[in-house]
Scaffold this motif. Structure first.
Motif, PDB file in Angstrom:
ATOM      1  N   ILE A  20       0.843  -1.198   0.000  1.00  0.00           N
ATOM      2  CA  ILE A  20       0.000   0.000   0.000  1.00  0.00           C
ATOM      3  C   ILE A  20       0.882   1.252   0.000  1.00  0.00           C
ATOM      4  CG2 ILE A  20      -1.722   1.306   1.289  1.00  0.00           C
ATOM      5  CD1 ILE A  20      -2.737  -1.378   2.398  1.00  0.00           C
ATOM      6  N   ILE A  21       1.890   1.244   0.849  1.00  0.00           N
ATOM      7  CA  ILE A  21       2.807   2.388   0.924  1.00  0.00           C
ATOM      8  C   ILE A  21       3.522   2.596  -0.405  1.00  0.00           C
ATOM      9  CG2 ILE A  21       4.927   3.220   2.030  1.00  0.00           C
ATOM     10  CD1 ILE A  21       3.923   1.746   4.594  1.00  0.00           C
ATOM     11  N   SER A  58      -7.859   3.075  -2.925  1.00  0.00           N
ATOM     12  CA  SER A  58      -8.952   2.177  -2.556  1.00  0.00           C
ATOM     13  C   SER A  58      -9.107   1.048  -3.574  1.00  0.00           C
ATOM     14  CB  SER A  58     -10.263   2.964  -2.441  1.00  0.00           C
ATOM     15  OG  SER A  58     -11.338   2.117  -2.122  1.00  0.00           O
ATOM     16  N   LEU A  59      -9.034   1.387  -4.861  1.00  0.00           N
ATOM     17  CA  LEU A  59      -9.133   0.351  -5.904  1.00  0.00           C
ATOM     18  C   LEU A  59      -7.941  -0.598  -5.825  1.00  0.00           C
ATOM     19  CD1 LEU A  59     -10.318   2.534  -8.924  1.00  0.00           C
ATOM     20  CD2 LEU A  59     -11.699   0.918  -7.598  1.00  0.00           C
ATOM     21  N   PHE A  60      -6.764  -0.056  -5.536  1.00  0.00           N
ATOM     22  CA  PHE A  60      -5.596  -0.910  -5.401  1.00  0.00           C
ATOM     23  C   PHE A  60      -5.766  -1.876  -4.235  1.00  0.00           C
ATOM     24  CE2 PHE A  60      -1.559  -1.749  -3.209  1.00  0.00           C
ATOM     25  CZ  PHE A  60      -0.938  -2.515  -4.179  1.00  0.00           C
ATOM     26  N   MET A  61      -6.212  -1.369  -3.095  1.00  0.00           N
ATOM     27  CA  MET A  61      -6.410  -2.254  -1.952  1.00  0.00           C
ATOM     28  C   MET A  61      -7.418  -3.355  -2.281  1.00  0.00           C
ATOM     29  SD  MET A  61      -6.066   0.085   1.504  1.00  0.00           S
ATOM     30  CE  MET A  61      -7.373   1.246   1.164  1.00  0.00           C
ATOM     31  N   GLN A  62      -8.492  -2.983  -2.970  1.00  0.00           N
ATOM     32  CA  GLN A  62      -9.475  -3.992  -3.390  1.00  0.00           C
ATOM     33  C   GLN A  62      -8.802  -5.069  -4.237  1.00  0.00           C
ATOM     34  OE1 GLN A  62     -13.056  -3.589  -3.003  1.00  0.00           O
ATOM     35  NE2 GLN A  62     -13.726  -5.271  -4.281  1.00  0.00           N
ATOM     36  N   SER A  63      -7.881  -4.657  -5.105  1.00  0.00           N
ATOM     37  CA  SER A  63      -7.240  -5.611  -6.018  1.00  0.00           C
ATOM     38  C   SER A  63      -6.328  -6.602  -5.297  1.00  0.00           C
ATOM     39  CB  SER A  63      -6.439  -4.855  -7.096  1.00  0.00           C
ATOM     40  OG  SER A  63      -5.217  -4.336  -6.571  1.00  0.00           O
TER      41      SER A  63
END
Length: 230
Positions: free
Chosen positions: A26-27, A86-91
């Motif tokens: 995430i970072i 947010s979309l990245f975390m979902q992925s």
């Protein structure tokens, strides 16, 4: 990693597991995320629920506390940047939810908003389960190119964006809410517009351009936010 696919299945999560999360990815993603306005400085902290004033009936194990210089279109920029996150975390299997009600315990004048996040068992939904305005209600005429924006989340599902076709793309406006909603949503609706623009960027990554025109048509009941090419 395909963030565009997440647009069509993403669900705002309000029930979380207590599982620990490796924050490194995430970072790393945030360090390279595309801003809407690269002249505005922003930063963030990753907090636990103990570091947050919880006013919702639900909580999450982790929170992104988002801070920004307060100039220009900083709220739209926050929405644009962190909806990509947010979309990245979902992925990568992490659920999230924009959280405009809770706040950080350590006061900071740069604080803007929180995003709650964590592992969740129910993170996706079928596109038929989105409750959204018809395309004809968010634009001067129906256009499937706007489906990514149509599916964007917003405060109390207010969906305040409006796209007017131009010679080279779309002029983007924010709906002026009635006096009651205006008090509740005046801070959050510009972020919502940024979130919708993030969806348009992710779906058109190779061609997306944003600019603010000096001369643009005024629409009654709307505020001009900028223009995009896709």
């Amino acid at each position: 990693m395909n963030l565009e696919n997440q647009i069509y299945v993403r669900k705002s999560c309000r029930k979380y597991l207590d599982d620990e999360i490796d924050m490194d990815s995430i970072i790393d993603f945030i360090s390279s995320v595309e801003p809407l306005n690269d002249e505005i400085e922003f930063y963030y902290n990753i907090l636990s629920s103990d570091e947050v004033n919880i006013r919702n009936r639900w909580s999450a194990p982790y929170y992104l506390a988002i801070y920004s210089e307060k100039k220009g279109n900083y709220l739209e920029n926050v929405g644009f940047v962190f909806q990509q996150v947010s979309l990245f975390m979902q992925s990568i299997g992490i659920g999230s939810c924009w959280d405009g009600l809770d706040s950080v315990k350590v006061k900071n004048p740069d604080f803007v908003i929180l995003i709650a996040f964590g592992k969740s068992e129910k993170m996706t939904r079928d596109i038929s389960n989105f409750k959204r305005k018809d395309l004809s209600k968010i634009s001067d005429f129906e256009d499937d190119l706007l489906i990514p924006a149509q599916l964007a989340p917003s405060a109390i599902n207010s969906q305040p964006w409006f796209f007017k076709h131009s010679s080279d793309g779309f002029d983007v406006y924010r709906v002026k809410q009635n006096i009651v909603k205006r008090q509740l949503l005046k801070r959050w609706n510009p972020i919502d517009v940024g979130i919708a623009l993030a969806h348009m960027y992710v779906a058109n990554r190779n061609s997306f351009e944003f600019n603010i025109k000096d001369d643009v048509e005024k629409l009654n009941g709307h505020i001009y936010c900028g223009s995009i090419k896709i």
